[in-house]
Design a protein around this motif. Structure first.
Motif, PDB file in Angstrom:
ATOM      1  N   GLY A   1       0.802  -1.214   0.000  1.00 54.82           N
ATOM      2  CA  GLY A   1       0.000   0.000   0.000  1.00 54.82           C
ATOM      3  C   GLY A   1       0.836   1.265   0.000  1.00 54.82           C
ATOM      4  O   GLY A   1       2.039   1.242   0.277  1.00 54.82           O
ATOM      5  N   VAL A   2       0.188   2.392  -0.310  1.00 48.08           N
ATOM      6  CA  VAL A   2       0.883   3.678  -0.405  1.00 48.08           C
ATOM      7  C   VAL A   2       1.445   4.103   0.948  1.00 48.08           C
ATOM      8  O   VAL A   2       2.561   4.610   1.038  1.00 48.08           O
ATOM      9  CB  VAL A   2      -0.069   4.762  -0.957  1.00 48.08           C
ATOM     10  CG1 VAL A   2       0.619   6.121  -0.960  1.00 48.08           C
ATOM     11  CG2 VAL A   2      -0.530   4.410  -2.349  1.00 48.08           C
ATOM     12  N   ALA A   3       0.680   3.883   2.030  1.00 48.69           N
ATOM     13  CA  ALA A   3       1.164   4.269   3.364  1.00 48.69           C
ATOM     14  C   ALA A   3       2.416   3.479   3.735  1.00 48.69           C
ATOM     15  O   ALA A   3       3.361   4.027   4.308  1.00 48.69           O
ATOM     16  CB  ALA A   3       0.070   4.050   4.407  1.00 48.69           C
ATOM     17  N   ALA A   4       2.434   2.191   3.394  1.00 52.41           N
ATOM     18  CA  ALA A   4       3.614   1.371   3.678  1.00 52.41           C
ATOM     19  C   ALA A   4       4.808   1.836   2.859  1.00 52.41           C
ATOM     20  O   ALA A   4       5.944   1.848   3.350  1.00 52.41           O
ATOM     21  CB  ALA A   4       3.311  -0.103   3.383  1.00 52.41           C
ATOM     22  N   LEU A   5       4.566   2.205   1.603  1.00 51.74           N
ATOM     23  CA  LEU A   5       5.639   2.709   0.755  1.00 51.74           C
ATOM     24  C   LEU A   5       6.241   3.982   1.340  1.00 51.74           C
ATOM     25  O   LEU A   5       7.466   4.146   1.391  1.00 51.74           O
ATOM     26  CB  LEU A   5       5.114   2.969  -0.665  1.00 51.74           C
ATOM     27  CG  LEU A   5       6.086   3.623  -1.653  1.00 51.74           C
ATOM     28  CD1 LEU A   5       7.334   2.768  -1.834  1.00 51.74           C
ATOM     29  CD2 LEU A   5       5.395   3.874  -2.985  1.00 51.74           C
ATOM     30  N   ALA A   6       5.387   4.889   1.792  1.00 44.58           N
ATOM     31  CA  ALA A   6       5.878   6.132   2.388  1.00 44.58           C
ATOM     32  C   ALA A   6       6.652   5.847   3.675  1.00 44.58           C
ATOM     33  O   ALA A   6       7.699   6.454   3.937  1.00 44.58           O
ATOM     34  CB  ALA A   6       4.721   7.075   2.661  1.00 44.58           C
ATOM     35  N   ALA A   7       6.158   4.910   4.501  1.00 46.25           N
ATOM     36  CA  ALA A   7       6.860   4.564   5.733  1.00 46.25           C
ATOM     37  C   ALA A   7       8.202   3.913   5.440  1.00 46.25           C
ATOM     38  O   ALA A   7       9.205   4.167   6.126  1.00 46.25           O
ATOM     39  CB  ALA A   7       5.993   3.612   6.573  1.00 46.25           C
ATOM     40  N   TRP A   8       8.245   3.054   4.420  1.00 45.56           N
ATOM     41  CA  TRP A   8       9.506   2.433   4.001  1.00 45.56           C
ATOM     42  C   TRP A   8      10.505   3.506   3.573  1.00 45.56           C
ATOM     43  O   TRP A   8      11.697   3.434   3.897  1.00 45.56           O
ATOM     44  CB  TRP A   8       9.239   1.463   2.862  1.00 45.56           C
ATOM     45  CG  TRP A   8      10.437   0.760   2.320  1.00 45.56           C
ATOM     46  CD1 TRP A   8      10.990  -0.400   2.775  1.00 45.56           C
ATOM     47  CD2 TRP A   8      11.230   1.164   1.198  1.00 45.56           C
ATOM     48  NE1 TRP A   8      12.086  -0.747   2.012  1.00 45.56           N
ATOM     49  CE2 TRP A   8      12.251   0.197   1.032  1.00 45.56           C
ATOM     50  CE3 TRP A   8      11.185   2.237   0.305  1.00 45.56           C
ATOM     51  CZ2 TRP A   8      13.204   0.276   0.027  1.00 45.56           C
ATOM     52  CZ3 TRP A   8      12.131   2.322  -0.693  1.00 45.56           C
ATOM     53  CH2 TRP A   8      13.130   1.344  -0.823  1.00 45.56           C
ATOM     54  N   ALA A   9      10.019   4.508   2.839  1.00 44.49           N
ATOM     55  CA  ALA A   9      10.895   5.595   2.393  1.00 44.49           C
ATOM     56  C   ALA A   9      11.449   6.370   3.583  1.00 44.49           C
ATOM     57  O   ALA A   9      12.629   6.723   3.616  1.00 44.49           O
ATOM     58  CB  ALA A   9      10.136   6.531   1.451  1.00 44.49           C
ATOM     59  N   VAL A  10      10.616   6.629   4.583  1.00 42.73           N
ATOM     60  CA  VAL A  10      11.063   7.360   5.765  1.00 42.73           C
ATOM     61  C   VAL A  10      12.167   6.593   6.488  1.00 42.73           C
ATOM     62  O   VAL A  10      13.212   7.144   6.852  1.00 42.73           O
ATOM     63  CB  VAL A  10       9.875   7.624   6.709  1.00 42.73           C
ATOM     64  CG1 VAL A  10      10.371   8.128   8.069  1.00 42.73           C
ATOM     65  CG2 VAL A  10       8.930   8.641   6.096  1.00 42.73           C
TER      66      VAL A  10
ATOM     67  N   ASP B   1      12.092  11.459  16.565  1.00 40.64           N
ATOM     68  CA  ASP B   1      11.491  12.566  15.812  1.00 40.64           C
ATOM     69  C   ASP B   1      12.328  12.970  14.610  1.00 40.64           C
ATOM     70  O   ASP B   1      11.913  13.832  13.828  1.00 40.64           O
ATOM     71  CB  ASP B   1      11.283  13.777  16.717  1.00 40.64           C
ATOM     72  CG  ASP B   1      10.018  13.651  17.551  1.00 40.64           C
ATOM     73  OD1 ASP B   1       9.262  12.688  17.315  1.00 40.64           O
ATOM     74  OD2 ASP B   1       9.791  14.501  18.436  1.00 40.64           O
ATOM     75  N   VAL B   2      13.521  12.369  14.456  1.00 42.64           N
ATOM     76  CA  VAL B   2      14.305  12.635  13.262  1.00 42.64           C
ATOM     77  C   VAL B   2      13.521  12.280  12.002  1.00 42.64           C
ATOM     78  O   VAL B   2      13.760  12.840  10.922  1.00 42.64           O
ATOM     79  CB  VAL B   2      15.640  11.848  13.315  1.00 42.64           C
ATOM     80  CG1 VAL B   2      15.399  10.346  13.244  1.00 42.64           C
ATOM     81  CG2 VAL B   2      16.581  12.289  12.192  1.00 42.64           C
ATOM     82  N   THR B   3      12.576  11.360  12.109  1.00 44.00           N
ATOM     83  CA  THR B   3      11.776  10.958  10.941  1.00 44.00           C
ATOM     84  C   THR B   3      10.899  12.093  10.414  1.00 44.00           C
ATOM     85  O   THR B   3      10.417  12.028   9.287  1.00 44.00           O
ATOM     86  CB  THR B   3      10.884   9.761  11.297  1.00 44.00           C
ATOM     87  OG1 THR B   3      10.079  10.088  12.439  1.00 44.00           O
ATOM     88  CG2 THR B   3      11.726   8.529  11.616  1.00 44.00           C
ATOM     89  N   ARG B   4      10.691  13.132  11.216  1.00 41.33           N
ATOM     90  CA  ARG B   4       9.906  14.273  10.738  1.00 41.33           C
ATOM     91  C   ARG B   4      10.600  14.988   9.580  1.00 41.33           C
ATOM     92  O   ARG B   4       9.962  15.770   8.860  1.00 41.33           O
ATOM     93  CB  ARG B   4       9.657  15.264  11.878  1.00 41.33           C
ATOM     94  CG  ARG B   4       8.719  14.746  12.953  1.00 41.33           C
ATOM     95  CD  ARG B   4       8.362  15.832  13.961  1.00 41.33           C
ATOM     96  NE  ARG B   4       7.497  15.321  15.003  1.00 41.33           N
ATOM     97  CZ  ARG B   4       6.178  15.202  14.896  1.00 41.33           C
ATOM     98  NH1 ARG B   4       5.585  15.582  13.776  1.00 41.33           N
ATOM     99  NH2 ARG B   4       5.468  14.724  15.892  1.00 41.33           N
ATOM    100  N   LEU B   5      11.890  14.747   9.406  1.00 37.86           N
ATOM    101  CA  LEU B   5      12.580  15.338   8.263  1.00 37.86           C
ATOM    102  C   LEU B   5      11.963  14.892   6.944  1.00 37.86           C
ATOM    103  O   LEU B   5      11.963  15.627   5.963  1.00 37.86           O
ATOM    104  CB  LEU B   5      14.057  14.946   8.289  1.00 37.86           C
ATOM    105  CG  LEU B   5      14.947  15.601   9.340  1.00 37.86           C
ATOM    106  CD1 LEU B   5      16.318  14.940   9.341  1.00 37.86           C
ATOM    107  CD2 LEU B   5      15.076  17.101   9.060  1.00 37.86           C
TER     108      LEU B   5
ATOM    109  N   ASP C   1       3.443  13.297   8.332  1.00 36.28           N
ATOM    110  CA  ASP C   1       2.250  12.491   8.521  1.00 36.28           C
ATOM    111  C   ASP C   1       2.457  11.546   9.706  1.00 36.28           C
ATOM    112  O   ASP C   1       3.326  10.678   9.683  1.00 36.28           O
ATOM    113  CB  ASP C   1       1.950  11.698   7.247  1.00 36.28           C
ATOM    114  CG  ASP C   1       0.581  11.045   7.286  1.00 36.28           C
ATOM    115  OD1 ASP C   1       0.339  10.247   8.214  1.00 36.28           O
ATOM    116  OD2 ASP C   1      -0.235  11.321   6.389  1.00 36.28           O
ATOM    117  N   ASP C   2       1.624  11.683  10.746  1.00 33.19           N
ATOM    118  CA  ASP C   2       1.794  10.878  11.957  1.00 33.19           C
ATOM    119  C   ASP C   2       1.567   9.400  11.698  1.00 33.19           C
ATOM    120  O   ASP C   2       2.222   8.549  12.326  1.00 33.19           O
ATOM    121  CB  ASP C   2       0.845  11.375  13.047  1.00 33.19           C
ATOM    122  CG  ASP C   2       1.230  12.746  13.585  1.00 33.19           C
ATOM    123  OD1 ASP C   2       2.422  13.098  13.462  1.00 33.19           O
ATOM    124  OD2 ASP C   2       0.351  13.449  14.107  1.00 33.19           O
ATOM    125  N   VAL C   3       0.646   9.064  10.806  1.00 27.18           N
ATOM    126  CA  VAL C   3       0.374   7.658  10.495  1.00 27.18           C
ATOM    127  C   VAL C   3       1.584   7.016   9.823  1.00 27.18           C
ATOM    128  O   VAL C   3       1.987   5.898  10.158  1.00 27.18           O
ATOM    129  CB  VAL C   3      -0.881   7.532   9.603  1.00 27.18           C
ATOM    130  CG1 VAL C   3      -1.081   6.079   9.168  1.00 27.18           C
ATOM    131  CG2 VAL C   3      -2.111   8.048  10.337  1.00 27.18           C
TER     132      VAL C   3
END
Length: 421
Positions: free
Chosen positions: A242-251, A313-317, A321-323
């Motif tokens: 899914g798109v959310a998983a892709l974005a989380a993987w990228a982070v 919180d480094v992931t905020r870079l 998106d909190d999810v």
């Protein structure tokens, strides 16, 4: 060297940050295109690493004339490879995006972005190849200055074009082209004037030198190609979540890259030192020098890993998106524990390459990524249903096995217990 690699890969992370500010679709398009282009552009390693090894050995022999010949030959070869890959990307960008399973707005954004990035490939290849030769000569200052000035220009232009002027991903690509061109001009000025033992005089090249570059650099290029190919397949598997998983993987990937790009600096330092010691016939000093670099790499990379464990919180870079961030954090915590293992892989791989042993690290990488990591990802995600945590569990085990194999090879070849027998 670590600082130069931070600047080199830091610009990729900066582009991800900018793309994240543009929205979810631009971020997804940027991460897919960045992976595709990264896979193709690893071929610059052929001339960058091959040139660095040959120049380091020439400097160890005290042969400045041969070092200049290597520089010119590596530059011509890198330009040729860069132009060929640029034409391929111009022709097949839509097909590559479809192959990655993206469509709709992500595909429409990604195709022109990839074509625009491809225009800078000849410049990028030439810049990195010449920098590799300079590092082989023991000059780490000028490559650092070149990358620092080029990346500073990139940041200014990217903020101006992509965000202020609304050019989006196309603005990022244009900033990349202009900054690489500026870096080439500055480097050409220094090399023509001469930098220590390495200088550009005349235009004569050597077919024999190019064959040596291919002999030493091709295993490294194939090794990196294996890594990028496995990462692309990993990315393809993640898109199915899914798109959310892709974005989380990228982070998670980009956060980890902040640490590992420093490790590349230690890899190149180990390559240069070992290459010069090999050229000078002082192989008995290789173990001590590599071990010193290994301790430094553990201190720097391990310290950053601990910092990120304490400061998630480094992931905020890379995403606000909190999810997405919540989905990224469990995998990030796990993979940060593998950083000391990857430090072994990077330092000792560089040491083996500098001594001319480029084939063994290539096979370790291919086996680790293709026969260990990918099958485990399929098992953990599709069969056991672990989701993204399964992806990072597989990566942890792959890093562990590669560290054991690479460390064992270096130990048997250079530890005084074995060399004194």
């Amino acid at each position: 060297m670590a600082a130069e690699q931070t600047l080199l890969y830091g610009v990729i992370l900066f582009d991800a940050v900018v793309a994240g500010q543009l929205g979810v679709d631009p971020l997804a398009a940027q991460v897919v295109v960045a992976r595709l282009v990264a896979m193709i552009t690893v071929l610059f390693q052929i001339t960058a690493i091959g040139g660095s090894i040959l120049v380091a050995q020439a400097v160890g022999r005290g042969d400045g004339q041969d070092a200049g010949l290597i520089l010119r030959s590596a530059s011509l070869l890198s330009l040729s490879i860069g132009f060929a890959l640029m034409l391929l990307l111009q022709a097949f960008s839509p097909q590559l995006m479809s192959l990655m399973g993206v469509s709709g707005a992500v595909g429409q954004l990604g195709t022109p972005y990839m074509r625009a990035l491809a225009l800078a490939l000849p410049l990028q290849f030439l810049l990195l190849s010449a920098n590799g030769c300079l590092r082989g000569a023991g000059d780490a200052r000028r490559p650092l200055l070149v990358m620092g000035l080029a990346n500073g220009l990139h940041v200014v232009l990217a903020l101006l074009l992509a965000l202020a002027q609304g050019a989006g991903l196309t603005g990022l690509a244009l900033a990349h082209f202009v900054s690489r061109a500026a870096g080439i001009l500055l480097l050409a000025h220094w090399l023509w004037r001469g930098t220590g033992v390495l200088r550009w005089r005349g235009w004569r090249t050597s077919r024999r030198t190019m064959r040596d570059l291919l002999r030493l650099g091709t295993p490294v290029g194939l090794e990196q190609l294996a890594i990028r190919g496995a990462q692309l397949l990993q990315l393809r598997l993640v898109t199915e979540l899914g798109v959310a998983a892709l974005a989380a993987w990228a982070v998670t990937t980009h956060t980890l890259a902040i640490i590992l790009m420093l490790g590349l600096g230690f890899l190149l330092a180990a390559l240069t030192v070992t290459g010069q010691l090999t050229g000078a016939g002082q192989t008995e000093l290789i173990y001590r020098s590599a071990w010193q670099l290994q301790r430094q790499a553990w201190l720097v990379l391990g310290g950053l890993a601990l910092l990120f464990l304490a400061w998630p919180d480094v992931t905020r870079l890379f995403s606000g998106d909190d999810v997405v961030r919540a989905a990224a954090l469990p995998g990030l915590r796990l993979i940060l524990l593998a950083v000391p293992l990857e430090a072994i892989n990077q330092v000792l791989t560089g040491a083996l390459r500098g001594a001319g042993d480029t084939r063994y690290p290539m096979w370790v990488t291919i086996v680790g990524h293709w026969l260990v990591s990918l099958p485990l990802i399929v098992l953990f995600t599709n069969v056991l249903g672990w989701g993204l945590n399964g992806v990072w569990s597989a990566m942890f085990l792959q890093m562990l096995l590669r560290a054991l194999a690479t460390g064992g090879r270096f130990w048997r070849r250079y530890h005084p217990r074995y060399t004194s027998v």
